[in-house]
Write an enzyme that holds these catalytic residues in place. Structure first.
Site, mmCIF file in Angstrom:
data_model
loop_
_atom_site.group_PDB
_atom_site.id
_atom_site.type_symbol
_atom_site.label_atom_id
_atom_site.label_comp_id
_atom_site.label_asym_id
_atom_site.label_seq_id
_atom_site.Cartn_x
_atom_site.Cartn_y
_atom_site.Cartn_z
ATOM 1 N N HIS A 190 -4.676 -4.083 15.797
ATOM 2 C CA HIS A 190 -3.938 -2.871 15.451
ATOM 3 C C HIS A 190 -4.369 -2.318 14.100
ATOM 4 C CE1 HIS A 190 -1.192 -4.799 12.500
ATOM 5 N NE2 HIS A 190 -1.218 -5.844 13.305
ATOM 6 N N CYS A 227 -1.382 -11.418 14.212
ATOM 7 C CA CYS A 227 -2.156 -10.339 14.822
ATOM 8 C C CYS A 227 -3.354 -9.980 13.943
ATOM 9 C CB CYS A 227 -1.275 -9.118 15.053
ATOM 10 S SG CYS A 227 -0.165 -9.292 16.476
#
Length: 546
Positions: free
Chosen positions: A442, A461
């Site tokens: 992301h 992440c």
């Protein structure tokens, strides 16, 4: 003539009786293990009892590696392959090497041939398994490591090899096919040649060293750079004083060699010798050889086919690459998980992108990180655009109506969702490959972190630098360009875009590799995984009974 015929008959009888005796020994060994006794021959433990049972029963208890009492040419090739296994970073001792090497110099007694035949078969099976899938199961070392280890029918392979097949080719077919594995193998040979290089006491980490200054550490630094090959050509003799002694002046030419060294180790190539550069210089060739070995093992944990086109994240290098038919076509820096919230290792496929994503705060993160902040200041939620929901209810709750000081990790019933916008933790786009780890790529509003050399700052992440470039790269064959992506983001509305062809993604952890230019690179072991794997690789599998 009659005496000759009698002699031939007697010799035939002896050979038949010896063969029958050895075959009977094979049968008795198999039946002994089946009866629950330890699977051992010549005081060595066998590691592949079940396959050996089936193998010898299928061949009627005939020898696989001997003709009479003579070791076959295939058996000799196997012995050579066992000794060569150390060039793969494996232990020959795991394949009965000490016991089997005696076959090269002596002829075994008739009572030992069956046992040696079994040891050779067991050695082949273990070596084949380790070349194909690795010696160590990664899950025994880390729950965050999901491997796609290769497997094949080793019984069928053993049967083909012992029925006239090529032992060397059979074993070679099991090694990783990627060129990056073979480049590491070559590097290991070179590094082991340097392993006995004297490495003096550790250099002191105190005092930053800049070019054109003097320091007693300079001669040792120069010598170490020469060993690594980072100080060559014009640099190699530039740090010697007029009387032939090593100068303590940190010259500009020596600084150029330091920059080469720093680039290979993922450090800022500024020529300034600080703590991290000194730490890297203190690591000896012997230790670097060990680092290469553990990374070769990690290659053996990978699937045979990564995909003609795939995305690769190297956690330890903080880097993302897209590789298309062995060519690197896209490279970006990334931010990965902190040591206590490690980014897991696994493979999957990117299936869709989300523009202007919302962020549902993971439960663990909500109760461990967000709850204390909310209890200090409930206005924290509104400032960050985070809405509160109870369970799966679609109705948002006013956070000021909640008695937050009564909420604990044990009774937290809420779901926290951050809407799209400039403060959204996922930025303007996320790249989804649904997985049980809830990990994805992301964007991030915290762009300043990409300037740091080591970038382990996330909760697991992977944050991507220039994510809109990545989005354009992935969607360009679907009619999306930068203008269309920007227009969609400008609307401020969440939009999902599926990839027509899902892209394989491999999130890996390599602390050593050789690039296409032949440059050997090392990175810090940020998750402290190298040493446990090295210890496991060097733990002998064979237990010798005395």
């Amino acid at each position: 003539m009659k005496k000759i015929q009698i002699g031939i008959l007697l010799l035939s009888s002896v050979i038949f009786n010896n063969t029958a005796y050895a075959n009977d020994q094979l049968r008795q060994s198999i039946e002994t293990w089946s009866g629950g006794y330890p699977a051992r021959v010549l005081n060595e433990t066998l590691l592949n009892k079940d396959i050996l049972n089936t193998f010898y029963i299928n061949r009627g208890f005939e020898f696989a590696w001997f003709s009479g009492n003579t070791l076959s040419s295939q058996g000799r090739v196997l012995l050579s392959s066992i000794e060569a296994s150390q060039r793969e970073g494996l232990l020959p001792a795991d394949y009965h090497s000490v016991k089997l090497q005696t076959l090269l110099n002596t002829t075994p007694r008739a009572t030992e041939i069956a046992a040696f035949d079994i040891l050779l078969s067991d050695a082949f099976l273990s070596l084949a398994s380790h070349l194909q899938s690795g010696k160590v199961d990664p899950l025994t070392l880390s729950a965050e490591w999901e491997a796609n280890r290769r497997h094949s029918n080793l019984l069928a392979l053993l049967e083909r090899v012992t029925n006239g097949g090529d032992v060397a080719n059979a074993l070679d077919s099991l090694r990783p096919k990627q060129s990056r594995y073979y480049r590491l193998k070559i590097a290991l040979t070179k590094m082991e040649a340097l392993s006995n290089t004297p490495w003096q006491r550790p250099l002191a980490e105190a005092a930053i060293l800049k070019p054109n200054t003097s320091d007693s550490r300079v001669p040792i630094i120069a010598e170490r750079l020469k060993v690594w090959g980072d100080l060559t050509g014009a640099f190699s003799g530039s740090n010697t004083s007029g009387d032939g002694e090593q100068s303590q002046i940190y010259t500009e030419s020596l600084a150029e060699g330091v920059k080469v060294f720093q680039r290979r180790h993922g450090l800022e190539p500024d020529g300034i010798i600080g703590r991290e550069t000194i730490k890297a210089l203190n690591i000896s060739p012997k230790e670097r050889a060990q680092q290469i070995v553990v990374n070769m093992e990690r290659w053996r944990w990978l699937a045979a086919d990564l995909g003609d086109k795939h995305l690769l994240v190297n956690i330890a290098a903080f880097e993302l690459k897209i590789i298309d038919h062995n060519e690197t076509v896209f490279v970006k820096p990334v931010v990965v998980g902190r040591n206590y919230r490690k980014t897991p290792v696994f493979s999957n496929k990117i299936r869709y992108l989300v523009l202007n994503p919302t962020w549902t705060v993971p439960y663990k993160l909500a109760v461990q990180d967000k709850l204390p902040d909310i209890q200090k200041d409930p206005g924290y939620l509104n400032r960050l655009g985070i809405r509160v929901f109870r369970g799966d209810s679609p109705e948002a709750i006013d956070p000021y109506t909640i008695h937050w000081n009564e909420i604990t990790k044990r009774n937290f019933p809420f779901r926290l969702v951050q809407g799209p916008g400039p403060q959204n933790a996922l930025g303007q786009v996320k790249f989804m490959f649904p997985n049980p780890h809830d990990v994805y790529l992301h964007d991030t509003p915290s762009r300043e972190l990409f300037k740091k050399a080591e970038r382990a700052f996330s909760s697991g992440c992977i944050r991507v630098s220039d994510p809109l470039e990545l989005a354009e790269f992935l969607l360009r064959d679907q009619g999306w360009d930068s203008d269309r992506i920007a227009a969609s983001i400008a609307k401020g509305v969440t939009e999902t875009v599926s990839l027509k062809t899902p892209l394989p993604i491999h999130i890996e952890y390599w602390t050593a590799w050789v690039d296409r230019q032949g440059v050997l690179n090392f990175r810090n072991d940020i998750y402290e995984r190298d040493q446990p794997l090295w210890q496991a690789l060097n733990k002998p599998l064979i237990r010798v009974e005395h």
